[in-house]
Write a protein that holds these residues in place. Structure first.
Motif, PDB file in Angstrom:
ATOM      1  N   ASP A 412     -13.794   9.037  27.261  1.00 39.04           N
ATOM      2  CA  ASP A 412     -12.874   8.304  26.392  1.00 39.04           C
ATOM      3  C   ASP A 412     -11.495   8.116  27.018  1.00 39.04           C
ATOM      4  O   ASP A 412     -10.484   8.642  26.519  1.00 39.04           O
ATOM      5  CB  ASP A 412     -12.729   9.024  25.034  1.00 39.04           C
ATOM      6  CG  ASP A 412     -14.047   9.113  24.284  1.00 39.04           C
ATOM      7  OD1 ASP A 412     -14.817   8.149  24.362  1.00 39.04           O
ATOM      8  OD2 ASP A 412     -14.293  10.151  23.648  1.00 39.04           O
ATOM      9  N   PRO A 413     -11.406   7.365  28.123  1.00 38.24           N
ATOM     10  CA  PRO A 413     -10.081   7.090  28.705  1.00 38.24           C
ATOM     11  C   PRO A 413      -9.271   6.213  27.763  1.00 38.24           C
ATOM     12  O   PRO A 413      -9.830   5.564  26.860  1.00 38.24           O
ATOM     13  CB  PRO A 413     -10.424   6.351  30.008  1.00 38.24           C
ATOM     14  CG  PRO A 413     -11.746   5.715  29.740  1.00 38.24           C
ATOM     15  CD  PRO A 413     -12.487   6.680  28.853  1.00 38.24           C
ATOM     16  N   PRO A 414      -7.940   6.164  27.919  1.00 35.60           N
ATOM     17  CA  PRO A 414      -7.117   5.306  27.066  1.00 35.60           C
ATOM     18  C   PRO A 414      -7.607   3.856  27.102  1.00 35.60           C
ATOM     19  O   PRO A 414      -7.964   3.343  28.169  1.00 35.60           O
ATOM     20  CB  PRO A 414      -5.716   5.440  27.665  1.00 35.60           C
ATOM     21  CG  PRO A 414      -5.734   6.766  28.357  1.00 35.60           C
ATOM     22  CD  PRO A 414      -7.126   6.942  28.869  1.00 35.60           C
ATOM     23  N   LEU A 415      -7.600   3.227  25.936  1.00 34.07           N
ATOM     24  CA  LEU A 415      -8.146   1.880  25.848  1.00 34.07           C
ATOM     25  C   LEU A 415      -7.370   0.894  26.725  1.00 34.07           C
ATOM     26  O   LEU A 415      -7.962  -0.014  27.329  1.00 34.07           O
ATOM     27  CB  LEU A 415      -8.122   1.408  24.383  1.00 34.07           C
ATOM     28  CG  LEU A 415      -8.971   0.181  24.053  1.00 34.07           C
ATOM     29  CD1 LEU A 415     -10.428   0.423  24.399  1.00 34.07           C
ATOM     30  CD2 LEU A 415      -8.813  -0.189  22.585  1.00 34.07           C
ATOM     31  N   TRP A 416      -6.046   1.095  26.852  1.00 31.75           N
ATOM     32  CA  TRP A 416      -5.273   0.174  27.669  1.00 31.75           C
ATOM     33  C   TRP A 416      -5.667   0.287  29.140  1.00 31.75           C
ATOM     34  O   TRP A 416      -5.645  -0.724  29.868  1.00 31.75           O
ATOM     35  CB  TRP A 416      -3.776   0.439  27.494  1.00 31.75           C
ATOM     36  CG  TRP A 416      -3.284   1.723  28.125  1.00 31.75           C
ATOM     37  CD1 TRP A 416      -3.179   2.940  27.543  1.00 31.75           C
ATOM     38  CD2 TRP A 416      -2.848   1.881  29.488  1.00 31.75           C
ATOM     39  NE1 TRP A 416      -2.704   3.868  28.435  1.00 31.75           N
ATOM     40  CE2 TRP A 416      -2.488   3.251  29.645  1.00 31.75           C
ATOM     41  CE3 TRP A 416      -2.722   1.029  30.568  1.00 31.75           C
ATOM     42  CZ2 TRP A 416      -2.007   3.755  30.845  1.00 31.75           C
ATOM     43  CZ3 TRP A 416      -2.254   1.534  31.764  1.00 31.75           C
ATOM     44  CH2 TRP A 416      -1.891   2.880  31.899  1.00 31.75           C
ATOM     45  N   GLU A 417      -6.065   1.485  29.584  1.00 34.00           N
ATOM     46  CA  GLU A 417      -6.502   1.640  30.962  1.00 34.00           C
ATOM     47  C   GLU A 417      -7.828   0.921  31.191  1.00 34.00           C
ATOM     48  O   GLU A 417      -8.038   0.312  32.249  1.00 34.00           O
ATOM     49  CB  GLU A 417      -6.648   3.118  31.321  1.00 34.00           C
ATOM     50  CG  GLU A 417      -5.335   3.849  31.501  1.00 34.00           C
ATOM     51  CD  GLU A 417      -5.526   5.225  32.105  1.00 34.00           C
ATOM     52  OE1 GLU A 417      -6.630   5.485  32.655  1.00 34.00           O
ATOM     53  OE2 GLU A 417      -4.597   6.045  32.044  1.00 34.00           O
ATOM     54  N   VAL A 418      -8.716   0.995  30.207  1.00 35.62           N
ATOM     55  CA  VAL A 418     -10.006   0.324  30.338  1.00 35.62           C
ATOM     56  C   VAL A 418      -9.805  -1.178  30.495  1.00 35.62           C
ATOM     57  O   VAL A 418     -10.356  -1.816  31.415  1.00 35.62           O
ATOM     58  CB  VAL A 418     -10.901   0.634  29.126  1.00 35.62           C
ATOM     59  CG1 VAL A 418     -12.210  -0.157  29.210  1.00 35.62           C
ATOM     60  CG2 VAL A 418     -11.187   2.124  29.028  1.00 35.62           C
TER      61      VAL A 418
END
Length: 468
Positions: A412-418
């Protein structure tokens, strides 16, 4: 679109009609079956060997036999634990004892026999195979002998075969346990004292912290369902790497053949260059997908057979299927898969367009292999520790992003990084697409070679010097 499909059909059928394609397609499952059969045959056909222990009494011989029995009991306990995890029907005590005895007979590859002599000189002809000793399986040469040293300080291991060390290692473990038992006895302690201490130690079970609602529904034990997403992500990343690795020979060899036979000139009279590239890239993708799909169906059929033969295997497969169907993993995984394939595929296709012969292509294989091995190292590091700062940094390098983003998704990496890394991949794929098209045009259409790459790159970025 019609021209792209025509190029796709031409190249795809050209690949799959070749006998080498079907040979390579059948080679992997065939070698897996042969390898598994040979491994099983080697384990079953390993010869039974005789050994003897030369000592005044039977202390060391009894210790070695006890070590054999301890290992056989440990194997039986591991089998019972696996059966319990797979929810197999529990065996009765008599059935378990009979199974353990059968397993010990089948697995015992070293059998003790009475020593035919009391000294190493007397044992020499038996150990060299000049004479045989009698045993449960008939007359055989003596494989090894444990001989107590004259001063009683060592139990020497004698054998003519210096490569098979299992028996010697077992003897070392037996002597270690015997020394511990004697030390405990001298201290007035029971010989099971250390085992009782170990049994009294606190267990350290793995627990996963969850929200109260999730914990009420799923509990807090770490199960295969918790670990399955990482295994699935690792499989997708490795699958992408394998796909990229597989396209090298098709793109290089196909491009070299068409360049040397002047086929490009004929094709470009009917289709545009972008359509030609798209059709070729799609054809190679379809070829490698055909191979992977065939191997996947083989694995699925094998897994189905195993699941039907061994009850409980379906319970192990279920968490992996659920992880593979999770949109949070599969959607970024597919996007990374497609963009990564385009990036690497266009690079290899562009470089192949600069080669006239296989010898020239071989000069490019070394840097290509290095380029491909770097993501594999990154995959290994990410699989061991996805939260490593090195992985976080490497995931922003476009050549690594397709692989590492897939591996980061189960955590679950930060959504902005994805979204940022998917955007980075898309931008870099477009850049590679533009550069590769220029190189491909120069190589396939204008006949440029590897030596012209420096000049081409300078012209692309507007750094061409003024004419002298």
């Amino acid at each position: 679109m019609r021209n792209i499909l025509l190029i796709f059909r031409r190249d795809y059928l050209g690949y799959v009609k070749a006998w080498g394609f079907w040979l390579s397609l059948a080679a992997v499952p065939l070698f897996m079956i042969i390898g598994a059969a040979l491994a099983g045959f080697a384990a079953q056909s390993s010869p039974v060997r005789y050994f003897a222990v030369v000592e005044p009494g039977s202390i060391y011989a009894d210790a070695i036999e006890a070590e054999f029995q301890r290992r056989e009991q440990a194997d039986a306990e591991r089998t019972s634990e696996i059966a319990e995890q797979l929810d197999l029907p529990a065996m009765t005590e008599d059935e378990a004892r009979a199974a353990a005895e059968g397993a010990s007979v089948a697995s015992r590859k070293f059998i003790p026999v009475p020593a035919p002599a009391e000294s190493i000189d007397g044992l020499r002809p038996y150990l060299l195979g000049e004479k045989t000793v009698s045993g449960p399986l008939g007359d055989k040469p003596l494989f090894a002998a444990f001989v107590l040293a004259e001063d009683g300080s060592e139990l020497e291991y004698w054998s003519d075969d210096v490569n098979v060390d299992q028996l010697r290692y077992l003897g070392q473990d037996a002597m270690l346990r015997l020394a511990r038992r004697d030390a405990l006895t001298e201290a007035g302690l029971d010989e099971d004292f250390l085992q009782n201490v170990d049994d009294a130690a606190f267990a350290v079970p793995a627990r996963r912290i969850r929200t109260v609602e999730e914990q009420d529904a799923a509990g807090n034990e770490v199960t295969m369902a918790d670990r399955a997403p990482m295994f699935v992500a690792g499989g997708l990343a490795y699958f992408l790497w394998l796909m990229v690795f597989s396209i090298i020979q098709y793109l290089l060899m196909g491009t070299i053949e068409e360049r040397s036979n002047k086929i490009f000139d004929t094709l470009l009279t009917s289709v545009k260059l972008p359509e030609l590239l798209a059709g070729k890239l799609l054809a190679v993708f379809a070829v490698t997908s055909t191979m992977m799909l065939s191997w996947g169906l083989f694995a699925f059929a094998g897994g189905t057979v195993v699941a039907t033969q061994i009850p409980g295997v379906g319970n192990i497969i279920e968490p992996f299927a659920a992880a593979l169907a999770n949109p949070a993993i599969i959607v970024p995984g597919l996007i990374s898969f497609i963009l990564g394939y385009i990036m690497y595929g266009m690079i290899f296709m562009a470089l192949g367009s600069l080669c006239d012969t296989i010898q020239e292509a071989q000069t490019l294989l070394s840097p290509m292999m290095i380029l491909l091995m770097l993501p594999m190292f990154a995959i290994f590091i990410a699989f061991q520790d996805p939260g490593s700062p090195l992985v976080d940094i490497a995931s922003w390098i476009p050549f690594f992003t397709p692989f590492l983003l897939i591996l980061r998704m189960p955590h679950d990496p930060p959504l902005w990084e994805v979204f940022a890394q998917m955007g980075l991949m898309a931008a870099f794929a477009l850049l590679i697409l533009w550069l590769s098209t220029k190189v491909y045009r120069a190589g396939a259409v204008h006949g440029a070679g590897i030596g012209d790459m420096g000049g081409m790159l300078k012209r692309m970025v507007g750094l061409k010097g003024k004419a002298a």
